[in-house]
Design an enzyme around this catalytic site. Structure first.
Site, mmCIF file in Angstrom:
data_model
loop_
_atom_site.group_PDB
_atom_site.id
_atom_site.type_symbol
_atom_site.label_atom_id
_atom_site.label_comp_id
_atom_site.label_asym_id
_atom_site.label_seq_id
_atom_site.Cartn_x
_atom_site.Cartn_y
_atom_site.Cartn_z
ATOM 1 N N ASP A 51 43.521 -39.563 41.199
ATOM 2 C CA ASP A 51 44.673 -39.647 40.310
ATOM 3 C C ASP A 51 44.299 -39.848 38.854
ATOM 4 O OD1 ASP A 51 44.004 -42.477 41.208
ATOM 5 O OD2 ASP A 51 45.472 -42.892 39.638
ATOM 6 N N ASP A 69 39.371 -43.244 38.586
ATOM 7 C CA ASP A 69 38.713 -43.857 39.732
ATOM 8 C C ASP A 69 38.529 -42.815 40.831
ATOM 9 O OD1 ASP A 69 41.255 -43.458 40.594
ATOM 10 O OD2 ASP A 69 41.724 -45.556 40.985
ATOM 11 N N TYR A 118 50.109 -48.447 42.562
ATOM 12 C CA TYR A 118 51.226 -47.511 42.705
ATOM 13 C C TYR A 118 52.297 -48.089 43.618
ATOM 14 C CZ TYR A 118 48.363 -44.176 40.218
ATOM 15 O OH TYR A 118 47.619 -43.551 39.247
ATOM 16 N N GLU A 141 42.367 -44.059 29.610
ATOM 17 C CA GLU A 141 42.252 -43.424 30.925
ATOM 18 C C GLU A 141 43.189 -42.217 31.035
ATOM 19 O OE1 GLU A 141 41.841 -44.730 35.588
ATOM 20 O OE2 GLU A 141 43.069 -45.966 34.270
#
Length: 489
Positions: A81, A84, A232, A470
């Protein structure tokens, strides 16, 4: 990875109000075609599984080839996603829905990039077909996030647990299941003209997964909370995903049962909102459904058109009902949000799309005494996109590899560590020195849009600041459609 939290023409006013981003946006033009190519290329950097021979970001190699083996299934493929090495089906599915919607609306404007955009969609939907192959089972994630986040290592070297987590009829997850259904329904439309067999397969599976999501209602926070939270968590409930999926199934099938489902299940939902992203589909539902309503001979606007109009009036700076915040340079700012760029990217997609629908319907919006034309919606979206691409106070393009000045230290494991081609030996878990160094990333994650500046338009380009450095798939996905539109216009 960062923890995730969830031309105006006034008849009574002759002054045109513009944001600072629109003023700086005139400083230089942007090459939207180049930005479009790069925004799609980014997804190749996020691929998990066995990479194809036509992989263009060749510093990435095969990874996570045993995913699903703990349950005796094949869960290889799909996308990481963000920065990571975990695969979360919920944000992955939303990213796929937005990629597919981009193709459906703007594929004709993509030119040679249409094939690459469809490849990006298929890389996710192939995984989703595997993740939903068994009745009443939907795989919601692969990898253990806490273990993963305790390591800084390349995807190719992963030695952290690759546990597979599923939602079932006894431990449901309506939000993740419904979002997967929405993604496959949208993708069925994207592939309808180029691969009818695949399109039919996706639509059939979408109907099955939607039935599962609706029949066995519940949030995956209950059964998988220790794994999906706080990253999430479903903060907004699963009802919006169920309605969102039904709206996409209606668009894909024109079956009245799904339209009736949408109308019957919005009761009690707060639909007049400008929230839209991986966790909140409300504003997206209003815009998606508006196309159907606006093309009816005797349209019943309530509540979707008023709610879509409210989105516009809540956002535009000149609206008397504005509730949105902006940086001094004009970027939409969400207080306390990680990865702020999701907001302007997602809302701008809705503005461009709703603007095109309104233009065809020859309709404007009234925000009090301010009359908003379709052109104004598109102008505002362009101001946000231009800000992202470098027309901002510090002249920083927030898309890696685009423009003359862009982030050098994206918070991304694969990009920050030497590639397998340059360092063939496994590097293991302890790559923290590469996180801490001030050196630029050795691998260019072309097209990645990072979290963006702070509320004062400042950006430190610090790998240790994931909230701002990120990149994520769900920021890039809506940009693909917007960039295709501006490339053509």
């Amino acid at each position: 990875m960062a923890a995730l939290v969830k031309v105006a023409a006034a008849f009574l006013c002759l002054i045109t109000i513009v944001t600072a981003a629109e003023m700086t946006g005139s400083r230089r033009g942007n090459d939207y075609g180049d930005a479009l190519s790069k925004s799609i290329l980014f997804f190749e950097g996020q691929r998990s599984g066995k990479l194809p021979s036509n992989q263009r970001l060749n510093w990435r190699r095969d990874s996570a080839l045993q995913d699903g083996s703990d349950h005796g299934v094949d869960l290889t493929g799909g996308y990481y996603d963000a920065g990571d090495n975990v695969k979360y089906s919920f944000p992955m599915a939303f990213s796929t829905t937005m990629l597919a919607w981009s193709v459906v609306e703007y594929g004709g404007a993509m030119g040679d990039e249409l094939g690459h955009a469809l490849e990006a969609v298929r890389w996710a939907t192939d995984f989703m077909l595997k993740a939903t192959d068994k009745p009443n089972v939907v795989y919601a994630m692969v990898g253990e996030p806490h273990a993963d986040h305790s390591c800084w290592e390349r995807p190719e070297d992963m030695d952290t647990p690759r546990t597979s987590f599923a939602v079932t009829d006894t431990s449901p997850g309506s939000e993740v299941s419904a979002e997967i259904a929405a993604a496959m329904a949208a993708a069925s439309l994207a592939f309808k003209s180029s691969d009818r067999r695949y399109s039919k397969l996706l639509l059939k599976r979408a109907t099955q997964v939607f039935q599962f999501a609706d029949k066995y209602r519940g949030s995956y926070n209950t059964g998988l909370g220790q794994w999906v939270c706080p990253f999430y968590c479903d903060f907004g409930g699963y009802q919006d995903e169920l309605v969102w999926a039904a709206a996409w199934l209606h668009k894909a099938t024109n079956d009245a049962q799904y339209w009736n489902y949408v109308k019957q299940n919005i009761n009690g939902m707060s639909m007049a909102t400008s929230m839209f992203g991986w966790d909140s589909k409300h504003a997206g539902i209003n815009v998606l459904v508006s196309q159907f309503i606006l093309t009816k001979d005797s349209p019943d606007f309530n509540p979707f058109i008023p709610n879509a109009d409210a989105l516009v009036c809540n956002v535009l700076p000149e609206s008397p009902f504005k509730s949105e915040k902006f940086s001094p340079g004009g970027l939409m700012v969400q207080d306390g949000a990680a990865c702020n760029m999701q907001r302007p990217a997602a809302v701008s997609f809705l503005f461009v799309t709703y603007g095109t629908y309104l233009e065809k319907a020859k309709r404007t919006i009234n925000c009090g005494n301010v009359v908003v034309t379709p052109a104004r919606l598109i102008e505002f979206a362009k101001s946000q996109v231009d800000y992202i691409l470098g027309n901002n106070p510090i002249q920083m393009s927030y898309m890696v590899g685009y423009g003359f000045k862009y982030p050098q230290r994206a918070h991304h494991r694969g990009a920050s560590l030497p590639s397998v081609g340059d360092h063939g030996e496994p590097m293991g878990c302890d790559g923290w020195s590469y996180l801490q160094t001030q050196n630029p990333n050795p691998n260019l994650l072309v097209g990645a849009v990072v979290g963006g500046p702070d509320g004062n338009d400042q950006f430190a380009d610090d790998r240790n600041d994931p909230n701002h450095s990120e990149p994520t798939t769900y920021v890039n996905a809506p940009l693909v459609g917007i960039l295709a539109y501006f490339k053509a216009h």
